[in-house]
Design a protein around this motif. Structure first.
Motif, PDB file in Angstrom:
ATOM      1  N   LEU A  71       0.818  -1.219   0.000  1.00 20.88           N
ATOM      2  CA  LEU A  71       0.000   0.000   0.000  1.00 20.88           C
ATOM      3  C   LEU A  71       0.853   1.272   0.000  1.00 20.88           C
ATOM      4  O   LEU A  71       0.355   2.356  -0.330  1.00 20.88           O
ATOM      5  CB  LEU A  71      -0.925   0.008   1.216  1.00 20.88           C
ATOM      6  CG  LEU A  71      -1.981  -1.104   1.253  1.00 20.88           C
ATOM      7  CD1 LEU A  71      -2.709  -1.091   2.595  1.00 20.88           C
ATOM      8  CD2 LEU A  71      -2.985  -0.941   0.119  1.00 20.88           C
TER       9      LEU A  71
ATOM     10  N   TYR B 104      -8.424   1.476   6.714  1.00 24.35           N
ATOM     11  CA  TYR B 104      -8.247   0.218   5.985  1.00 24.35           C
ATOM     12  C   TYR B 104      -8.891  -0.941   6.743  1.00 24.35           C
ATOM     13  O   TYR B 104      -9.553  -1.805   6.145  1.00 24.35           O
ATOM     14  CB  TYR B 104      -6.756  -0.052   5.780  1.00 24.35           C
ATOM     15  CG  TYR B 104      -6.482  -1.277   4.930  1.00 24.35           C
ATOM     16  CD1 TYR B 104      -6.433  -1.194   3.542  1.00 24.35           C
ATOM     17  CD2 TYR B 104      -6.261  -2.523   5.516  1.00 24.35           C
ATOM     18  CE1 TYR B 104      -6.188  -2.308   2.767  1.00 24.35           C
ATOM     19  CE2 TYR B 104      -6.013  -3.642   4.756  1.00 24.35           C
ATOM     20  CZ  TYR B 104      -5.980  -3.531   3.378  1.00 24.35           C
ATOM     21  OH  TYR B 104      -5.735  -4.652   2.602  1.00 24.35           O
TER      22      TYR B 104
ATOM     23  N   LEU C 182       0.448   1.285   8.468  1.00 27.59           N
ATOM     24  CA  LEU C 182      -0.891   0.953   8.974  1.00 27.59           C
ATOM     25  C   LEU C 182      -0.920   0.811  10.494  1.00 27.59           C
ATOM     26  O   LEU C 182      -1.985   0.941  11.101  1.00 27.59           O
ATOM     27  CB  LEU C 182      -1.386  -0.352   8.334  1.00 27.59           C
ATOM     28  CG  LEU C 182      -1.507  -0.357   6.799  1.00 27.59           C
ATOM     29  CD1 LEU C 182      -1.927  -1.738   6.309  1.00 27.59           C
ATOM     30  CD2 LEU C 182      -2.506   0.705   6.336  1.00 27.59           C
TER      31      LEU C 182
END
Length: 298
Positions: free
Chosen positions: A44, A65, A48
């Motif tokens: 990505l 996400y 995250l």
């Protein structure tokens, strides 16, 4: 990287707040959990998770996400469960191809009885005497009559099909009853057009000996049956068409010594592996539906 596995792993890490607890939940090593999350972040191009010694926390991008990933995974699980229903129980629309005369006379009872037992299955029946390509035309099953040649298709025998030569008693009284193939000379032949390539010796003898100017060719056995009952000539037809007229003495079987070996009624389908429950249910039901000998036998 398997994106679904990585997605499930990331969702578990956020839910548990720990790589170790997520690993226990997923029955995998903490190292593999960490690897999946790192690969997902690299894919990505975003961080995250914020990692501390005690707990991991999603970043803003990670929270977004995670919420969408949970929704997608739930939808995927629901879809797979629904498809599992198709495997476990008969449901959906069953597309069947069948010959016209057989379908008209003998399929209504079969299909009604099948749907009483399997109410979640709809029927899309197409009647056609030509040989359809079941894969190309999207049929689940084709009912076929004949001696099937070897092919990649799977064929399940359902019932024997007896072929007889017959004519109306009045016609035989006027024209004479043939006792041998040579006696067919001058007789009127009501010819089924799909028999052109048949090795039936009566058919071949009639093609040669019949008076062609007074013959009659048709691609529908029911039309030929009615013509024969009216005294128009000799027919060669299966007993599922001619049987009732023979039983009612409207027609008489001739040349029994030259009756060919029975043909077969088959359910033909494309694949044995991963066979849909609606297809398997219909094949099993149809195989047990027709008596031996079949009810149409005279």
């Amino acid at each position: 990287m398997d994106r679904l596995d990585a997605m499930r792993t990331f969702v578990a890490v956020v839910a548990e707040g720990s790589f170790t607890k997520a690993a226990d939940r997923l029955s995998m090593s903490p190292q593999l959990v960490s690897k999946y999350v790192s690969q997902l972040e690299e894919h990505l191009g975003l961080r995250l998770l914020n990692r501390t010694t005690r707990r991991v926390h999603p970043t803003e991008a990670g929270s977004r996400y995670q919420a969408r990933a949970m929704q997608l995974l739930e939808e995927l699980d629901e879809l797979e469960n629904q498809l599992g229903d198709y495997r476990r129980s008969a449901r959906g629309v069953l597309r069947i191809s069948a010959p016209v005369s057989f379908g008209t006379s003998h399929l209504p009872g079969l299909l009604q009885a099948f749907q009483r037992e399997h109410p979640a299955v709809g029927i899309d029946l197409r009647l056609d005497d030509s040989k359809v390509d079941i894969v190309e035309e999207g049929f689940d099953i084709a009912l076929r009559i004949g001696k099937l040649k070897s092919s990649s298709l799977i064929a399940k025998p359902l019932a024997p099909i007896r072929i007889v030569t017959c004519a109306a008693p009045l016609y035989l009284k006027q024209q004479g009853t043939p006792k041998t193939l040579d006696d067919l000379k001058g007789h009127r032949y009501l010819r089924y057009s799909y028999m052109d390539n048949s090795d039936n010796e009566v058919h071949q003898a009639l093609n040669v000996a019949a008076t062609t100017t007074t013959g009659f060719t048709c691609n529908n056995g029911d039309v030929l049956l009615q013509a024969a009952i009216a005294g128009a000539g000799i027919i060669i037809q299966p007993t599922f068409i001619a049987g009732p007229a023979i039983a009612n003495k409207q027609l008489k079987i001739i040349l029994p010594a030259h009756e060919p070996e029975p043909l077969g009624l088959y359910a033909v389908y494309a694949h044995r592996k991963f066979l849909a429950s609606k297809v398997r249910a219909f094949i099993d039901f149809a195989a047990n539906f027709f008596a031996q000998p079949p009810s149409w036998e005279c």
